[in-house]
Scaffold this motif. Structure first.
Motif, PDB file in Angstrom:
ATOM      1  N   GLU A 179      80.100  29.530  26.433  1.00  0.00           N
ATOM      2  CA  GLU A 179      79.349  30.685  25.950  1.00  0.00           C
ATOM      3  C   GLU A 179      79.276  31.823  26.977  1.00  0.00           C
ATOM      4  OE1 GLU A 179      75.728  29.764  23.487  1.00  0.00           O
ATOM      5  OE2 GLU A 179      76.055  27.763  24.323  1.00  0.00           O
ATOM      6  N   LEU A 180      79.834  31.608  28.163  1.00  0.00           N
ATOM      7  CA  LEU A 180      79.778  32.655  29.177  1.00  0.00           C
ATOM      8  C   LEU A 180      80.448  33.952  28.734  1.00  0.00           C
ATOM      9  CD1 LEU A 180      80.214  30.751  32.557  1.00  0.00           C
ATOM     10  CD2 LEU A 180      78.332  32.273  31.920  1.00  0.00           C
ATOM     11  N   PRO A 181      81.643  33.910  28.088  1.00  0.00           N
ATOM     12  CA  PRO A 181      82.209  35.183  27.623  1.00  0.00           C
ATOM     13  C   PRO A 181      81.288  35.937  26.669  1.00  0.00           C
ATOM     14  CG  PRO A 181      83.876  33.465  27.579  1.00  0.00           C
ATOM     15  CD  PRO A 181      82.568  32.789  27.858  1.00  0.00           C
ATOM     16  N   THR A 182      80.580  35.205  25.801  1.00  0.00           N
ATOM     17  CA  THR A 182      79.638  35.862  24.898  1.00  0.00           C
ATOM     18  C   THR A 182      78.493  36.495  25.683  1.00  0.00           C
ATOM     19  OG1 THR A 182      80.181  34.236  23.193  1.00  0.00           O
ATOM     20  CG2 THR A 182      78.174  35.520  22.883  1.00  0.00           C
ATOM     21  N   ALA A 183      77.987  35.787  26.693  1.00  0.00           N
ATOM     22  CA  ALA A 183      76.907  36.332  27.513  1.00  0.00           C
ATOM     23  C   ALA A 183      77.361  37.579  28.259  1.00  0.00           C
ATOM     24  CB  ALA A 183      76.427  35.268  28.498  1.00  0.00           C
ATOM     25  N   PHE A 184      78.563  37.535  28.821  1.00  0.00           N
ATOM     26  CA  PHE A 184      79.057  38.702  29.544  1.00  0.00           C
ATOM     27  C   PHE A 184      79.388  39.852  28.590  1.00  0.00           C
ATOM     28  CE2 PHE A 184      80.544  35.552  32.954  1.00  0.00           C
ATOM     29  CZ  PHE A 184      79.386  35.733  33.695  1.00  0.00           C
ATOM     30  N   ALA A 185      79.771  39.523  27.345  1.00  0.00           N
ATOM     31  CA  ALA A 185      79.950  40.573  26.342  1.00  0.00           C
ATOM     32  C   ALA A 185      78.624  41.247  26.030  1.00  0.00           C
ATOM     33  CB  ALA A 185      80.572  39.998  25.072  1.00  0.00           C
ATOM     34  N   LEU A 186      77.566  40.451  25.963  1.00  0.00           N
ATOM     35  CA  LEU A 186      76.233  41.019  25.748  1.00  0.00           C
ATOM     36  C   LEU A 186      75.847  41.921  26.910  1.00  0.00           C
ATOM     37  CD1 LEU A 186      73.851  40.966  23.772  1.00  0.00           C
ATOM     38  CD2 LEU A 186      72.924  39.036  25.078  1.00  0.00           C
ATOM     39  N   GLU A 187      76.188  41.520  28.128  1.00  0.00           N
ATOM     40  CA  GLU A 187      75.956  42.369  29.294  1.00  0.00           C
ATOM     41  C   GLU A 187      76.718  43.680  29.174  1.00  0.00           C
ATOM     42  OE1 GLU A 187      74.139  41.924  32.442  1.00  0.00           O
ATOM     43  OE2 GLU A 187      73.078  40.731  30.959  1.00  0.00           O
ATOM     44  N   SER A 188      77.971  43.601  28.726  1.00  0.00           N
ATOM     45  CA  SER A 188      78.787  44.801  28.565  1.00  0.00           C
ATOM     46  C   SER A 188      78.178  45.741  27.534  1.00  0.00           C
ATOM     47  CB  SER A 188      80.212  44.417  28.158  1.00  0.00           C
ATOM     48  OG  SER A 188      80.998  45.558  27.903  1.00  0.00           O
ATOM     49  N   VAL A 189      77.697  45.169  26.431  1.00  0.00           N
ATOM     50  CA  VAL A 189      77.044  45.990  25.411  1.00  0.00           C
ATOM     51  C   VAL A 189      75.795  46.654  25.987  1.00  0.00           C
ATOM     52  CG1 VAL A 189      75.778  45.893  23.233  1.00  0.00           C
ATOM     53  CG2 VAL A 189      77.965  44.705  23.446  1.00  0.00           C
ATOM     54  N   GLY A 190      75.022  45.901  26.767  1.00  0.00           N
ATOM     55  CA  GLY A 190      73.835  46.469  27.388  1.00  0.00           C
ATOM     56  C   GLY A 190      74.153  47.625  28.313  1.00  0.00           C
ATOM     57  N   ASN A 191      75.217  47.461  29.100  1.00  0.00           N
ATOM     58  CA  ASN A 191      75.628  48.550  29.993  1.00  0.00           C
ATOM     59  C   ASN A 191      76.078  49.775  29.211  1.00  0.00           C
ATOM     60  OD1 ASN A 191      75.151  47.417  32.552  1.00  0.00           O
ATOM     61  ND2 ASN A 191      77.056  46.261  32.468  1.00  0.00           N
ATOM     62  N   THR A 192      76.846  49.552  28.154  1.00  0.00           N
ATOM     63  CA  THR A 192      77.344  50.666  27.356  1.00  0.00           C
ATOM     64  C   THR A 192      76.201  51.437  26.716  1.00  0.00           C
ATOM     65  OG1 THR A 192      79.387  49.456  26.890  1.00  0.00           O
ATOM     66  CG2 THR A 192      78.891  51.321  25.479  1.00  0.00           C
ATOM     67  N   VAL A 193      75.235  50.704  26.155  1.00  0.00           N
ATOM     68  CA  VAL A 193      74.082  51.360  25.543  1.00  0.00           C
ATOM     69  C   VAL A 193      73.304  52.153  26.591  1.00  0.00           C
ATOM     70  CG1 VAL A 193      71.861  50.957  24.412  1.00  0.00           C
ATOM     71  CG2 VAL A 193      73.886  49.712  23.650  1.00  0.00           C
ATOM     72  N   ALA A 194      73.139  51.572  27.768  1.00  0.00           N
ATOM     73  CA  ALA A 194      72.406  52.269  28.830  1.00  0.00           C
ATOM     74  C   ALA A 194      73.075  53.590  29.192  1.00  0.00           C
ATOM     75  CB  ALA A 194      72.299  51.374  30.069  1.00  0.00           C
ATOM     76  N   PHE A 195      74.407  53.584  29.260  1.00  0.00           N
ATOM     77  CA  PHE A 195      75.114  54.801  29.654  1.00  0.00           C
ATOM     78  C   PHE A 195      75.349  55.754  28.485  1.00  0.00           C
ATOM     79  CE2 PHE A 195      75.813  52.428  33.484  1.00  0.00           C
ATOM     80  CZ  PHE A 195      75.791  53.417  34.448  1.00  0.00           C
ATOM     81  N   LEU A 196      74.988  55.332  27.283  1.00  0.00           N
ATOM     82  CA  LEU A 196      74.914  56.263  26.164  1.00  0.00           C
ATOM     83  C   LEU A 196      73.532  56.925  26.096  1.00  0.00           C
ATOM     84  CD1 LEU A 196      76.773  54.370  23.288  1.00  0.00           C
ATOM     85  CD2 LEU A 196      77.454  56.535  24.312  1.00  0.00           C
ATOM     86  N   VAL A 197      72.491  56.101  26.288  1.00  0.00           N
ATOM     87  CA  VAL A 197      71.122  56.592  26.129  1.00  0.00           C
ATOM     88  C   VAL A 197      70.651  57.354  27.364  1.00  0.00           C
ATOM     89  CG1 VAL A 197      68.726  55.879  25.816  1.00  0.00           C
ATOM     90  CG2 VAL A 197      70.536  54.775  24.488  1.00  0.00           C
ATOM     91  N   GLY A 198      70.849  56.764  28.538  1.00  0.00           N
ATOM     92  CA  GLY A 198      70.313  57.345  29.763  1.00  0.00           C
ATOM     93  C   GLY A 198      70.729  58.781  30.022  1.00  0.00           C
ATOM     94  N   PRO A 199      72.034  59.074  30.089  1.00  0.00           N
ATOM     95  CA  PRO A 199      72.450  60.460  30.331  1.00  0.00           C
ATOM     96  C   PRO A 199      71.974  61.427  29.251  1.00  0.00           C
ATOM     97  CG  PRO A 199      74.250  58.955  30.797  1.00  0.00           C
ATOM     98  CD  PRO A 199      73.176  58.138  30.158  1.00  0.00           C
ATOM     99  N   ALA A 200      71.904  60.952  27.993  1.00  0.00           N
ATOM    100  CA  ALA A 200      71.434  61.834  26.925  1.00  0.00           C
ATOM    101  C   ALA A 200      69.961  62.202  27.133  1.00  0.00           C
ATOM    102  CB  ALA A 200      71.618  61.155  25.568  1.00  0.00           C
ATOM    103  N   VAL A 201      69.145  61.232  27.538  1.00  0.00           N
ATOM    104  CA  VAL A 201      67.720  61.492  27.750  1.00  0.00           C
ATOM    105  C   VAL A 201      67.516  62.445  28.919  1.00  0.00           C
ATOM    106  CG1 VAL A 201      65.531  60.445  28.432  1.00  0.00           C
ATOM    107  CG2 VAL A 201      66.965  59.324  26.722  1.00  0.00           C
ATOM    108  N   VAL A 202      68.171  62.179  30.036  1.00  0.00           N
ATOM    109  CA  VAL A 202      67.956  63.022  31.204  1.00  0.00           C
ATOM    110  C   VAL A 202      68.504  64.425  30.979  1.00  0.00           C
ATOM    111  CG1 VAL A 202      70.074  62.532  32.522  1.00  0.00           C
ATOM    112  CG2 VAL A 202      67.939  62.919  33.734  1.00  0.00           C
ATOM    113  N   SER A 203      69.585  64.551  30.212  1.00  0.00           N
ATOM    114  CA  SER A 203      70.123  65.872  29.900  1.00  0.00           C
ATOM    115  C   SER A 203      69.187  66.642  28.983  1.00  0.00           C
ATOM    116  CB  SER A 203      71.507  65.747  29.256  1.00  0.00           C
ATOM    117  OG  SER A 203      72.435  65.189  30.168  1.00  0.00           O
TER     118      SER A 203
END
Length: 410
Positions: free
Chosen positions: A141-165
């Motif tokens: 299940e590690l690939p699934t867990a790391f995929a979840l991490e990747s999704v979390g990072n992607t969402v963070a870099f979609l939301v974060g820059p938009a909010v600060v901008s």
């Protein structure tokens, strides 16, 4: 292959708490670099100064992150993270105070460097927790867990820059920086409080000296080379896309095109984690880098913003898969007592490649136009494919993985 389940992962005791707290902190960290740009530009009126301060932040982040990760591996997340978060909050306060006082560019750059030197490595810590919880009985299940991490990072870099901008556009760049630091600190403190899911330390196992040497291996060097090349791809792609749409007289198309890349990556990462793939990770890595090489070669042939958007949807979809595979192969290769360090070194390699590529791509664009920049991205992707070929031989988990009791292939 049978479907994996994100819900079963998050139902594992302790996982939802550390993943969500780390995700909250990552949104703040994703706001920080761009927040510095907006803050300094608002106070100085020049993007040159903003770039210098942001550059100082990036350099110290890349250099200090592995050293902080070394302390985490040795003494544990719950002991190292709180003082790191305190130092980060103080560093942000210093930078904001310097900006409010109209300090010199040199002092602002020093403030930015202090912020970068204190960035908490929440992504690496979260990934290390998944590895510690799953590696023994649920390694598949590690690939699934790391995929979840990747999704979390992607969402963070979609939301974060938009909010600060958005805050900067409303005339409140300082609020953006304060919010970024607050999210990082709160998320990090909640993560530090999750003691039950924290991985064991090298001091506990008494293997620190031997584990340190385990990072000086050909497999780790291949993974660092792959991350360096991926950073070059990132750095060159952003500059080249911007140059392409400007050449075509459609500068407003840059943001939607880059958003298409991010959204396709988000979807691809999510779908990738829903399956348990039969092919070995090194074989998957070669397939993913080959697809990226094909996509970047198509960049040299596009003639319109619409065509460019179609191609970046393909290239963007490969990135989360590569990031997941990098994590899987790193976890399978290095000793568990230096896993946080390994993740941090790979992140630093990617950051270094991105910083260097921005300058190289800019030179290529000035000389050859946007296709010169896309040539840099194609060269980076080709280098990744070559390194993946090397990885077919090197990046195979041994019969007994470092720091593990038994073989756990995915």
């Amino acid at each position: 292959m049978p479907s994996a389940d994100y819900r079963s992962l998050l139902r594992t005791p302790g996982t939802a708490a550390f993943f969500l707290s780390a995700s909250l902190g990552r949104v703040g960290l994703a706001m920080t670099s761009l927040g510095i740009v907006w803050l300094v530009h608002d106070q100085t009126g020049t993007f040159a100064a903003a770039g210098q301060v942001s550059g100082g932040f990036a350099v110290t982040d890349a250099l200090v992150a592995p050293q902080l990760a070394r302390l985490v591996d040795r003494f544990g997340q719950t002991r190292v993270l709180p003082p790191t978060l305190l130092a980060h909050a103080l560093a942000v306060a210093v930078l904001v105070s310097l900006a409010a006082a109209d300090a010199s560019h040199a002092l602002l750059a020093l403030g930015g460097a202090l912020v970068g030197a204190t960035v908490p490595q929440l992504a690496a810590m979260s990934a290390a927790r998944w590895a510690a919880l799953l590696r023994t009985d649920r390694a598949a299940e590690l690939p699934t867990a790391f995929a979840l991490e990747s999704v979390g990072n992607t969402v963070a870099f979609l939301v974060g820059p938009a909010v600060v901008s958005a805050l900067a556009a409303a005339g409140r760049p300082m609020t953006g920086m304060v919010l970024a630091a607050s999210l990082s600190v709160v998320g990090g403190l909640v993560l530090a409080a999750q003691r039950g899911s924290a991985p064991p330390t090298a001091a506990d196992s008494g293997t620190h000296a031997r584990a340190d040497r385990s990072l000086l291996r050909s497999e780790v060097l291949v993974l660092m080379g792959l991350n360096l090349a991926l950073g070059v791809f990132f750095g060159a792609m952003q500059v080249s896309v911007t140059a392409f749409v400007v050449e075509r007289g459609a500068p407003g198309a840059a943001a939607p095109i880059l958003a298409v890349s991010s959204c396709s990556g988000l979807l691809a990462g999510w779908l990738y984690g829903l399956r348990r793939w039969r092919a070995a990770p090194p074989v998957q890595l070669l397939a993913a880098t080959g697809a990226l090489t094909l996509g970047t070669s198509l960049l040299l042939t596009v003639g319109s913003p619409l065509g460019l958007g179609s191609v970046v949807a393909l290239t963007g979809a490969t990135i989360p898969v590569l990031l997941v595979l990098f994590s899987v192969l790193t976890e399978a290769t290095v000793h568990r007592s230096v896993l946080t360090q390994a993740f941090s070194w790979l992140g630093s390699a990617s950051a270094g490649g991105s910083a260097a590529a921005a300058a190289v791509a800019g030179w290529a664009i000035d000389a050859l136009g946007a296709r010169g920049g896309f040539t840099v991205t194609a060269a980076a992707a080709a280098a990744m494919t070559l390194l993946s070929l090397v990885g077919l031989r090197l990046l195979r988990p041994p019969t007994v993985r470092p720091g593990h009791a038994a073989s756990t292939r995915t």
